[in-house]
Design a protein around this motif. Structure first.
Motif, PDB file in Angstrom:
ATOM      1  N   SER A 130       0.860  -1.179   0.000  1.00  0.00           N
ATOM      2  CA  SER A 130       0.000   0.000   0.000  1.00  0.00           C
ATOM      3  C   SER A 130       0.900   1.234   0.000  1.00  0.00           C
ATOM      4  CB  SER A 130      -0.845  -0.045   1.269  1.00  0.00           C
ATOM      5  OG  SER A 130      -1.439   1.184   1.486  1.00  0.00           O
ATOM      6  N   MET A 131       0.589   2.181  -0.857  1.00  0.00           N
ATOM      7  CA  MET A 131       1.418   3.392  -0.890  1.00  0.00           C
ATOM      8  C   MET A 131       0.548   4.623  -0.675  1.00  0.00           C
ATOM      9  SD  MET A 131       4.296   4.538  -3.521  1.00  0.00           S
ATOM     10  CE  MET A 131       5.495   3.315  -3.135  1.00  0.00           C
ATOM     11  N   GLN A 132       0.707   5.165   0.537  1.00  0.00           N
ATOM     12  CA  GLN A 132      -0.160   6.283   0.919  1.00  0.00           C
ATOM     13  C   GLN A 132       0.145   7.536   0.091  1.00  0.00           C
ATOM     14  OE1 GLN A 132       0.506   8.171   4.862  1.00  0.00           O
ATOM     15  NE2 GLN A 132      -1.580   7.532   5.330  1.00  0.00           N
ATOM     16  N   PHE A 168      10.818  16.316  -4.529  1.00  0.00           N
ATOM     17  CA  PHE A 168      11.503  17.196  -3.578  1.00  0.00           C
ATOM     18  C   PHE A 168      12.530  16.427  -2.758  1.00  0.00           C
ATOM     19  CE2 PHE A 168       9.057  20.729  -4.721  1.00  0.00           C
ATOM     20  CZ  PHE A 168       9.557  21.839  -4.080  1.00  0.00           C
ATOM     21  N   GLU A 169      12.080  15.347  -2.093  1.00  0.00           N
ATOM     22  CA  GLU A 169      13.052  14.620  -1.253  1.00  0.00           C
ATOM     23  C   GLU A 169      12.601  13.185  -1.030  1.00  0.00           C
ATOM     24  OE1 GLU A 169      13.267  16.208   2.689  1.00  0.00           O
ATOM     25  OE2 GLU A 169      11.115  16.034   3.015  1.00  0.00           O
ATOM     26  N   GLU A 170      13.590  12.356  -0.676  1.00  0.00           N
ATOM     27  CA  GLU A 170      13.311  10.974  -0.275  1.00  0.00           C
ATOM     28  C   GLU A 170      13.814  10.824   1.139  1.00  0.00           C
ATOM     29  OE1 GLU A 170      14.504   7.908  -2.967  1.00  0.00           O
ATOM     30  OE2 GLU A 170      13.977   9.136  -4.704  1.00  0.00           O
ATOM     31  N   SER A 171      12.993  10.233   2.009  1.00  0.00           N
ATOM     32  CA  SER A 171      13.398  10.174   3.411  1.00  0.00           C
ATOM     33  C   SER A 171      12.662   8.988   4.068  1.00  0.00           C
ATOM     34  CB  SER A 171      13.014  11.530   4.006  1.00  0.00           C
ATOM     35  OG  SER A 171      13.070  11.517   5.378  1.00  0.00           O
ATOM     36  N   TYR A 172      12.601   8.977   5.398  1.00  0.00           N
ATOM     37  CA  TYR A 172      11.846   7.953   6.124  1.00  0.00           C
ATOM     38  C   TYR A 172      10.856   8.630   7.044  1.00  0.00           C
ATOM     39  CZ  TYR A 172      14.637   4.157   4.361  1.00  0.00           C
ATOM     40  OH  TYR A 172      15.208   3.233   3.525  1.00  0.00           O
ATOM     41  N   LEU A 173       9.673   8.050   7.157  1.00  0.00           N
ATOM     42  CA  LEU A 173       8.661   8.580   8.066  1.00  0.00           C
ATOM     43  C   LEU A 173       8.207   7.406   8.934  1.00  0.00           C
ATOM     44  CD1 LEU A 173       6.692  10.922   8.805  1.00  0.00           C
ATOM     45  CD2 LEU A 173       5.183  10.076   7.017  1.00  0.00           C
ATOM     46  N   ASP A 174       8.555   7.437  10.220  1.00  0.00           N
ATOM     47  CA  ASP A 174       8.272   6.326  11.133  1.00  0.00           C
ATOM     48  C   ASP A 174       8.672   4.983  10.527  1.00  0.00           C
ATOM     49  OD1 ASP A 174       7.224   8.143  12.912  1.00  0.00           O
ATOM     50  OD2 ASP A 174       5.198   7.969  12.087  1.00  0.00           O
ATOM     51  N   GLY A 175       9.838   4.952   9.945  1.00  0.00           N
ATOM     52  CA  GLY A 175      10.358   3.695   9.391  1.00  0.00           C
ATOM     53  C   GLY A 175       9.849   3.381   7.982  1.00  0.00           C
ATOM     54  N   HIS A 176       8.965   4.199   7.440  1.00  0.00           N
ATOM     55  CA  HIS A 176       8.456   3.952   6.078  1.00  0.00           C
ATOM     56  C   HIS A 176       9.167   4.875   5.093  1.00  0.00           C
ATOM     57  CE1 HIS A 176       5.118   1.448   7.395  1.00  0.00           C
ATOM     58  NE2 HIS A 176       5.012   2.284   8.419  1.00  0.00           N
ATOM     59  N   GLU A 196       5.541   4.423   1.495  1.00  0.00           N
ATOM     60  CA  GLU A 196       5.503   2.993   1.189  1.00  0.00           C
ATOM     61  C   GLU A 196       5.109   2.177   2.413  1.00  0.00           C
ATOM     62  OE1 GLU A 196       8.867   2.082  -1.341  1.00  0.00           O
ATOM     63  OE2 GLU A 196       8.621  -0.042  -0.854  1.00  0.00           O
ATOM     64  N   GLY A 197       4.125   1.313   2.235  1.00  0.00           N
ATOM     65  CA  GLY A 197       3.794   0.342   3.276  1.00  0.00           C
ATOM     66  C   GLY A 197       2.858   0.856   4.355  1.00  0.00           C
ATOM     67  N   VAL A 198       2.341   2.070   4.212  1.00  0.00           N
ATOM     68  CA  VAL A 198       1.414   2.580   5.230  1.00  0.00           C
ATOM     69  C   VAL A 198      -0.020   2.250   4.812  1.00  0.00           C
ATOM     70  CG1 VAL A 198       0.491   4.655   6.332  1.00  0.00           C
ATOM     71  CG2 VAL A 198       2.920   4.434   5.956  1.00  0.00           C
ATOM     72  N   GLU A 199      -0.752   1.617   5.744  1.00  0.00           N
ATOM     73  CA  GLU A 199      -2.130   1.245   5.429  1.00  0.00           C
ATOM     74  C   GLU A 199      -3.086   2.182   6.136  1.00  0.00           C
ATOM     75  OE1 GLU A 199      -2.862  -2.892   5.711  1.00  0.00           O
ATOM     76  OE2 GLU A 199      -0.868  -3.410   4.976  1.00  0.00           O
ATOM     77  N   LYS A 200      -4.392   2.010   5.865  1.00  0.00           N
ATOM     78  CA  LYS A 200      -5.408   2.867   6.483  1.00  0.00           C
ATOM     79  C   LYS A 200      -5.241   2.862   7.995  1.00  0.00           C
ATOM     80  CE  LYS A 200      -8.986   2.673   3.038  1.00  0.00           C
ATOM     81  NZ  LYS A 200     -10.146   2.004   2.538  1.00  0.00           N
ATOM     82  N   GLY A 201      -5.457   4.008   8.623  1.00  0.00           N
ATOM     83  CA  GLY A 201      -5.367   4.063  10.082  1.00  0.00           C
ATOM     84  C   GLY A 201      -4.379   5.120  10.548  1.00  0.00           C
ATOM     85  N   VAL A 202      -3.258   5.240   9.827  1.00  0.00           N
ATOM     86  CA  VAL A 202      -2.276   6.284  10.183  1.00  0.00           C
ATOM     87  C   VAL A 202      -2.316   7.315   9.054  1.00  0.00           C
ATOM     88  CG1 VAL A 202       0.133   6.767  10.736  1.00  0.00           C
ATOM     89  CG2 VAL A 202      -0.836   4.522  11.212  1.00  0.00           C
TER      90      VAL A 202
END
Ligand SMILES: Cc1cc2nc3c(=O)[nH]c(=O)nc-3n(C[C@H](O)[C@H](O)[C@H](O)COP(=O)(O)OP(=O)(O)OC[C@H]3O[C@@H](n4cnc5c(N)ncnc54)[C@H](O)[C@@H]3O)c2cc1C
Length: 376
Positions: free
Chosen positions: A289-291, A313-321, A351-357
């Motif tokens: 799933s790609m938010q 703009f940028e590539e980074s990590y958000l809470d491990g994603h 990448e990898g974030v599903e519904k809920g967050v």
């Protein structure tokens, strides 16, 4: 040394003078111009969409899912490809046009699949879907650009063929030759900072090569950019509603229900267009799933928003994603809304974030990036 440097500077100056200058007016991006904020999820399949027939017990399952961030761009061609295969198999097995067929999923892939089945004369079609409204298919901006992640090298030829079919379907509409889907697509230039690999695949067949130009933002700022002049904007909500009308006019049954397994269904022929739902339904670990975050704009001058744009703009990590932050603008206009309520901006690829967050802090960042882009 100094002379060489001066010569290089002069050559670069002369080259820039030869570049075409195009006015790209920025959208209005004040608080009063912000309408809806939407979080939705691209159904990405890591090594390209699943488009094949499977025999499962006494059933034929035609899979068509995992089109990621390019489902709209591939939908008509992909539906035709899979339904052609299914039709051939059904003919081979001597099945009639009255055979009950269940299409699971009411997104753009499901609806185009039903459209293909109707065109082929199938008479007993049911759509079963957990949801009919708040789908990625309803929220997508509508830039024609088949976008993927992962290694699709083995599927490159198939994606090329399907992409060309889909592009030509929309081009026919844009040329005013398809009376039913009138106003549902328009040829439009799309601007990028670099050549876009997803579009490069189609250069020389349907797309003209990218051209370097100076984008003049009409505010004292300009940037060198690349433009693909004949890509496309698809009016996603209008097409969804027209396809839904076609299903109703052809007596297709609509059932709202989530299925946990294909064996729950009595029908012997099933078309699986469940997008991200296929991860569970088919135990497909390649599904990710790609938010995405996008913002609908209002109080715009519609004459200003006559271009598509995507800028990383940028590539980074958000809470491990993994997160890619972009600025994109798509002049989407929803039918039945004022003509000044035009444009969606984005975006994110989380990448990898599903519904809920929801990661709703990203919305402000989207607006900041959009404002910044036109004044630096
Ligand atoms: C922010 C964003 C922007 C995008 N922009 C573009 C763009 O500009 N251009 C482009 O080409 N593409 C774009 N896309 C991608 C495009 O929207 C998707 O690829 C496409 O909508 C996927 O369609 P689908 O029919 O496969 O899935 P969906 O729209 O997700 O539909 C899936 C259907 O299956 C149903 N379902 C799932 N599981 C079950 C189950 N177990 N039982 C019953 N029903 C089930 C769902 O309820 C739904 O009806 C974008 C996507 C996002 C998120």
């Amino acid at each position: 040394m100094k002379i060489n440097y001066l010569i290089l500077l002069l050559i670069s100056f002369l080259f820039n003078c030869t570049l075409e200058r195009r006015i790209l007016n920025p959208p209005n991006l004040e608080e009063e111009n912000i309408d809806k904020k939407i979080v939705c999820y691209r159904p990405i399949r890591k090594n390209g969409p699943a488009m094949y027939l499977q025999t499962l017990e006494d059933k034929i399952i035609a899979h068509n899912y995992g089109h990621g961030g390019g489902g709209w761009s591939l939908a008509p061609g992909s539906a035709e490809y899979v339904i052609n295969k299914l039709d051939a198999r059904m003919k081979q097995l001597g099945m009639s046009k009255k055979e009950p067929i269940v299409v699971v999923g009411a997104g753009i892939i499901g609806l185009f699949s039903v459209f293909e089945l109707i065109k082929k004369g199938y008479k007993n079609i049911t759509i079963i879907a957990e949801d009919y409204n708040q789908l990625p298919s309803n929220h997508a901006g509508g830039l024609w650009s088949p976008f993927h992640i992962g290694d699709i090298s083995k599927k490159k030829d198939k994606i090329l063929t399907i992409g060309i079919k889909s592009y030509n379907f929309f081009l026919n509409i844009a040329k005013g030759k398809d009376k039913y889907f009138e106003c549902c697509a328009k040829v439009m230039p799309a601007y990028f900072l670099k050549r876009n690999p997803d579009l490069e695949l189609f250069v020389g067949t349907i797309l003209k090569p990218a051209k370097q130009i100076i984008a003049d933002f009409n505010n004292g700022f300009s940037k060198k950019m690349y433009v693909y002049d004949n890509t496309m904007i698809m009016n996603t909500p209008l097409i969804m509603s027209k396809l839904t009308d076609i299903t109703i006019a052809n007596n297709v049954k609509h059932i709202k229900r989530k299925i946990k397994s294909f064996s729950e269904l009595k029908a012997k022929v099933i078309v699986n267009c469940t997008g991200y739902g296929a991860k569970q339904l088919c135990n497909d670990d390649n599904m990710v799933s790609m938010q995405g975050h996008l913002i609908v704009l209002k109080k715009q001058n519609p004459n200003n928003l006559n271009y598509l744009m995507t800028v990383p703009f940028e590539e980074s990590y958000l809470d491990g994603h993994k997160i890619k932050r972009l600025y994109y603008l798509i002049p989407r206009h929803d039918p039945g809304t004022p003509e000044t309520r035009i444009g969606v901006i984005g975006g994110t690829l989380v990448e990898g974030v599903e519904k809920g967050v929801d990661n709703s802090q990203e919305f402000n960042k989207v607006i900041q990036r959009a404002r910044k882009f036109y004044v630096e």
